[in-house]
Design a protein around this motif. Sequence first.
Motif, PDB file in Angstrom:
ATOM      1  N   ILE A  83       1.396   4.133  -3.031  1.00 54.68           N
ATOM      2  CA  ILE A  83       1.078   5.549  -2.787  1.00 54.68           C
ATOM      3  C   ILE A  83       2.307   6.429  -3.046  1.00 54.68           C
ATOM      4  CG2 ILE A  83       0.542   7.224  -0.948  1.00 54.68           C
ATOM      5  CD1 ILE A  83      -1.930   5.813  -1.893  1.00 54.68           C
ATOM      6  N   VAL A  84       3.436   6.047  -2.469  1.00 55.09           N
ATOM      7  CA  VAL A  84       4.640   6.872  -2.641  1.00 55.09           C
ATOM      8  C   VAL A  84       5.058   6.891  -4.114  1.00 55.09           C
ATOM      9  CG1 VAL A  84       7.079   7.125  -2.015  1.00 55.09           C
ATOM     10  CG2 VAL A  84       5.409   6.577  -0.257  1.00 55.09           C
ATOM     11  N   THR A 133      -6.575  13.976   4.696  1.00 54.23           N
ATOM     12  CA  THR A 133      -6.187  12.567   4.639  1.00 54.23           C
ATOM     13  C   THR A 133      -5.987  11.999   6.049  1.00 54.23           C
ATOM     14  OG1 THR A 133      -3.918  13.290   4.412  1.00 54.23           O
ATOM     15  CG2 THR A 133      -5.054  12.706   2.389  1.00 54.23           C
ATOM     16  N   SER A 134      -5.972  10.665   6.097  1.00 51.25           N
ATOM     17  CA  SER A 134      -5.796   9.983   7.382  1.00 51.25           C
ATOM     18  C   SER A 134      -4.369  10.167   7.890  1.00 51.25           C
ATOM     19  CB  SER A 134      -6.071   8.491   7.205  1.00 51.25           C
ATOM     20  OG  SER A 134      -5.126   7.959   6.295  1.00 51.25           O
ATOM     21  N   SER A 163      -8.252   4.868   1.418  1.00 45.57           N
ATOM     22  CA  SER A 163      -7.644   6.173   1.743  1.00 45.57           C
ATOM     23  C   SER A 163      -6.777   6.803   0.664  1.00 45.57           C
ATOM     24  CB  SER A 163      -6.836   6.041   3.028  1.00 45.57           C
ATOM     25  OG  SER A 163      -5.936   4.988   2.904  1.00 45.57           O
ATOM     26  N   SER A 164      -6.711   6.221  -0.524  1.00 41.86           N
ATOM     27  CA  SER A 164      -5.831   6.838  -1.529  1.00 41.86           C
ATOM     28  C   SER A 164      -6.341   8.217  -1.952  1.00 41.86           C
ATOM     29  CB  SER A 164      -5.742   5.943  -2.769  1.00 41.86           C
ATOM     30  OG  SER A 164      -5.165   6.674  -3.826  1.00 41.86           O
ATOM     31  N   PRO A 165      -5.517   9.247  -1.826  1.00 41.55           N
ATOM     32  CA  PRO A 165      -5.954  10.565  -2.300  1.00 41.55           C
ATOM     33  C   PRO A 165      -5.852  10.680  -3.829  1.00 41.55           C
ATOM     34  CG  PRO A 165      -3.809  10.727  -1.248  1.00 41.55           C
ATOM     35  CD  PRO A 165      -4.195   9.293  -1.199  1.00 41.55           C
ATOM     36  N   SER A 206       6.519  11.702   0.499  1.00 43.43           N
ATOM     37  CA  SER A 206       6.554  12.028  -0.933  1.00 43.43           C
ATOM     38  C   SER A 206       6.883  13.496  -1.152  1.00 43.43           C
ATOM     39  CB  SER A 206       5.208  11.711  -1.582  1.00 43.43           C
ATOM     40  OG  SER A 206       4.825  10.409  -1.285  1.00 43.43           O
ATOM     41  N   PRO A 242      -6.839   9.593  -7.504  1.00 38.09           N
ATOM     42  CA  PRO A 242      -7.990   8.912  -8.091  1.00 38.09           C
ATOM     43  C   PRO A 242      -7.652   7.460  -8.459  1.00 38.09           C
ATOM     44  CG  PRO A 242      -7.793  11.096  -8.998  1.00 38.09           C
ATOM     45  CD  PRO A 242      -6.581  10.883  -8.153  1.00 38.09           C
ATOM     46  N   LEU A 296       2.647   9.239   4.535  1.00 42.07           N
ATOM     47  CA  LEU A 296       3.133   8.907   3.193  1.00 42.07           C
ATOM     48  C   LEU A 296       3.220  10.161   2.317  1.00 42.07           C
ATOM     49  CD1 LEU A 296       1.124   5.624   2.579  1.00 42.07           C
ATOM     50  CD2 LEU A 296       3.545   5.831   3.116  1.00 42.07           C
ATOM     51  N   PHE A 316       0.828  -1.204   0.000  1.00 41.61           N
ATOM     52  CA  PHE A 316       0.000   0.000   0.000  1.00 41.61           C
ATOM     53  C   PHE A 316       0.870   1.265   0.000  1.00 41.61           C
ATOM     54  CE2 PHE A 316      -1.857   3.193   2.909  1.00 41.61           C
ATOM     55  CZ  PHE A 316      -2.903   3.626   2.117  1.00 41.61           C
ATOM     56  N   ALA A 317       1.823   1.323   0.947  1.00 45.02           N
ATOM     57  CA  ALA A 317       2.697   2.501   1.055  1.00 45.02           C
ATOM     58  C   ALA A 317       3.538   2.665  -0.208  1.00 45.02           C
ATOM     59  CB  ALA A 317       3.605   2.381   2.271  1.00 45.02           C
ATOM     60  N   MET A 341      -0.080  18.148  -5.452  1.00 45.67           N
ATOM     61  CA  MET A 341      -0.243  16.735  -5.069  1.00 45.67           C
ATOM     62  C   MET A 341      -1.698  16.460  -4.708  1.00 45.67           C
ATOM     63  SD  MET A 341       3.171  16.334  -2.764  1.00 45.67           S
ATOM     64  CE  MET A 341       3.220  14.564  -2.581  1.00 45.67           C
ATOM     65  N   TYR A 342      -2.196  15.320  -5.169  1.00 42.74           N
ATOM     66  CA  TYR A 342      -3.541  14.914  -4.795  1.00 42.74           C
ATOM     67  C   TYR A 342      -3.611  14.806  -3.267  1.00 42.74           C
ATOM     68  CZ  TYR A 342      -4.830  13.489  -9.573  1.00 42.74           C
ATOM     69  OH  TYR A 342      -5.146  13.456 -10.903  1.00 42.74           O
ATOM     70  N   GLY A 343      -4.722  15.198  -2.706  1.00 46.53           N
ATOM     71  CA  GLY A 343      -4.899  15.059  -1.257  1.00 46.53           C
ATOM     72  C   GLY A 343      -4.532  16.309  -0.488  1.00 46.53           C
ATOM     73  N   HIS A 360       4.221  11.196 -10.236  1.00 47.53           N
ATOM     74  CA  HIS A 360       3.177  12.167 -10.616  1.00 47.53           C
ATOM     75  C   HIS A 360       2.021  11.482 -11.338  1.00 47.53           C
ATOM     76  CE1 HIS A 360       5.909  15.403  -9.504  1.00 47.53           C
ATOM     77  NE2 HIS A 360       6.840  14.719 -10.122  1.00 47.53           N
ATOM     78  N   ALA A 361       1.493  10.446 -10.718  1.00 48.65           N
ATOM     79  CA  ALA A 361       0.401   9.706 -11.361  1.00 48.65           C
ATOM     80  C   ALA A 361      -0.875  10.538 -11.410  1.00 48.65           C
ATOM     81  CB  ALA A 361       0.150   8.411 -10.605  1.00 48.65           C
ATOM     82  N   ALA A 362      -1.510  10.533 -12.576  1.00 47.94           N
ATOM     83  CA  ALA A 362      -2.815  11.209 -12.712  1.00 47.94           C
ATOM     84  C   ALA A 362      -3.882  10.328 -12.086  1.00 47.94           C
ATOM     85  CB  ALA A 362      -3.122  11.438 -14.177  1.00 47.94           C
ATOM     86  N   MET A 363      -3.689   9.020 -12.192  1.00 46.71           N
ATOM     87  CA  MET A 363      -4.601   8.067 -11.549  1.00 46.71           C
ATOM     88  C   MET A 363      -3.910   6.705 -11.430  1.00 46.71           C
ATOM     89  SD  MET A 363      -7.337   6.799 -14.374  1.00 46.71           S
ATOM     90  CE  MET A 363      -7.785   8.319 -15.148  1.00 46.71           C
ATOM     91  N   GLN A 387      10.150  15.182  -3.185  1.00 45.53           N
ATOM     92  CA  GLN A 387      10.022  16.112  -4.306  1.00 45.53           C
ATOM     93  C   GLN A 387      10.653  17.467  -3.991  1.00 45.53           C
ATOM     94  OE1 GLN A 387       6.249  16.237  -6.309  1.00 45.53           O
ATOM     95  NE2 GLN A 387       5.840  14.117  -5.832  1.00 45.53           N
ATOM     96  N   PHE A 396       2.981   9.316  -6.101  1.00 50.81           N
ATOM     97  CA  PHE A 396       3.382  10.718  -5.935  1.00 50.81           C
ATOM     98  C   PHE A 396       4.729  10.979  -6.621  1.00 50.81           C
ATOM     99  CE2 PHE A 396       0.451  10.734  -2.207  1.00 50.81           C
ATOM    100  CZ  PHE A 396      -0.397  11.696  -2.719  1.00 50.81           C
ATOM    101  N   LYS A 397       5.632  10.024  -6.461  1.00 53.61           N
ATOM    102  CA  LYS A 397       6.965  10.192  -7.051  1.00 53.61           C
ATOM    103  C   LYS A 397       6.871  10.288  -8.577  1.00 53.61           C
ATOM    104  CE  LYS A 397      10.201   6.932  -7.238  1.00 53.61           C
ATOM    105  NZ  LYS A 397      10.923   5.779  -6.749  1.00 53.61           N
ATOM    106  N   MET A 456      -1.926   8.215   5.797  1.00 53.07           N
ATOM    107  CA  MET A 456      -1.753   8.832   4.481  1.00 53.07           C
ATOM    108  C   MET A 456      -0.941  10.115   4.601  1.00 53.07           C
ATOM    109  SD  MET A 456      -2.134   8.452   1.364  1.00 53.07           S
ATOM    110  CE  MET A 456      -3.069   6.943   1.485  1.00 53.07           C
TER     111      MET A 456
END
Lengths: 214, 411
Positions: free
Chosen positions: A169-170, B265-266, A200-202, B276, A204, B272, A165-166, B237-239, A176-179, B280, A173-174, B269
């Motif tokens: 998520i990281v 976010t939690s 909990s993923s911010p 991130s 999409p 994390l 999961f971590a 960043m999303y979130g 720059h995923a759009a989704m 950056q 962000f690293k 999150m």
Amino acid sequence: MFQLMYVADIYGPQGTGPVFIADQLRLEETVVEKIPPGQIEYLLVDSRVSLFVTPVLPQRRDLNVLLTREVPALKLECGRCVLVPFGKGDSGVRAARLGVRLAKGLDLPVVFYHTTWRKPGVESIDGWDHLHDEARKVAQTLRGIACQQNVFFIFDIQIQAPSVFAGIIVASFKRHAAMIVMARGTNILRGSYVSQMAESSPVPLLILADEVTT
Amino acid sequence: MNQIKLFFLSPYLAMGVVLLMYGVKVASKLSIGRWIHSPMIEGDGWHNVADIGEACVVIATIWFSRLPPSDTFPLGRKNIESIFSVAVSVLLAIMAFKISGTAVISLWNIAHGQVAPLVMSPEVVVWVMGVTLGSALVSGIVSTYQIKVGKRTGHASLVADGKETLSDGLIEITIFLGIVGEYILDAPWLEYPFALIVSVVMVRTAREIGARGLAALLQKSIGIHHERAIKAIVADMYGVASVAQIKTFMVGSAVILIMKVLSRTSTEMSRLLKESMALQIAQYLRQEGFVDGEFFIRFDVPDSDAHRRTVALVCDHRSWRVAHSIQEATHVAISDIAFGEVGRTVLHAVAHKETGEETEEALLALLEEQHVRELVLFAFDRAWNGMHTPSGVWILNGGSENPSVYGLPKV
């Protein structure tokens, strides 16, 4: 790609995001239909051609869902990508089939992400040297899918992320995923990574419909 | 290969090379100066003895700045390097003014025919030229190495000392030019214009080193444009709802970033996200030439915009729809809204009388009593949209007749 797109019709700021995002994903002749979020639970949906865009996860697992949470719009500018995590099973391949097509439509590259255990006795810091044989086969298939669609792709193989999961998520962000595009594994009894991400993923998250098995 | 690179990038090795250079310079200048009876070379040798002392101070500064943070020094002791940089800049400025003053006086004297010629035999001149030029070359090479290592390892004191060594080299070139001018070109004035140029370079170097050191000591921001860029990275960043606060300053060569991020976010999150963000921001700062940094990022929730919303409803044969007008409403659902989400919702029946006016009165009184901010209707007269009731409640067209669109459960 999606002939029919359902959008959760929610009044207020929560509802404006999914409507805008559905518009961003209207790549072909797509019909967009607003429906109250609860109504999706009772709707007859053909998951092969439809997508449900919503800020809250529905109970149903037989439809493609783009979970947007509080995101007002997809970030699709240059430098973004579609992240497709994969493991040893077929879920990564199923996610890639849709994710790669979506990336092509959005003119984005694809990042195939995998986190692997460290192989005992292997000193290398290259993730490929620690990859499980089955994951290697999956990677090969993913490469084929991306090449077939003529989509630019890279692999991000991380050695022993703190948790899957971590790691996802990281990486999202690293890179720059759009989704993030994921599919549930077929033999998961409890606690799939998709459920963890959906919680909990911010970023999409596009969750593919479960495959119908007999 | 990396091990070798790391070895050569060690600040202690760089300072070892500097000490070795000054050792050789002192030995050669003192012995040759005494041998050929040249007070100029001997004097320069003693100047280099002072440089050895300065090099030892640099080593001590580097060692001290590398001590890990403690309870009493939570951000470490890296600012000692800034203090050293300011001291070097003051010394350089004093030296530059002394050199330029001497050059101006000498040019004045030459212009008025008061030339004090150098007294050296031709054999001595060769030695003096060899020593000064060789010394200048070595200074140039060593200072370049020192500055490079200083920048890569983030030791401002090493960079400042490297620039001071470079200035020494320029002074040595000035001396060399003076000798060449007098003994070969028959132009004793030649060194003075060059000395003036060197003094300008020295003042600029002093200003640059001093400004950087002072900026760190006074905790000046690393730059509004850098802060804007970091804010943009984080906000993208999303979130992340927004960046509420950002403060940056330097401690030695390390960027200290204090930032407050608004996000819903939690806790996991947030951790994390923080990781991130740090990756950056560090990448951005590296690209901009900063070598070190420490980030203090804290998360807070954005303003919930808590308020009450009312949906006017009509109950018609046990089926519910959103009312088209206030007069039509039989019930109102008053919801607590926070972060755009519907929380506690209470259903109130509106006293329905024969005439609409009385309904309106009763409903408006209820809304005022319940501190409602907005009243949602469906397909009412468009001219009303966005208007206020006499008690200040917004009237909004919801766009749907289905109560579930407004987050209302089935009644």
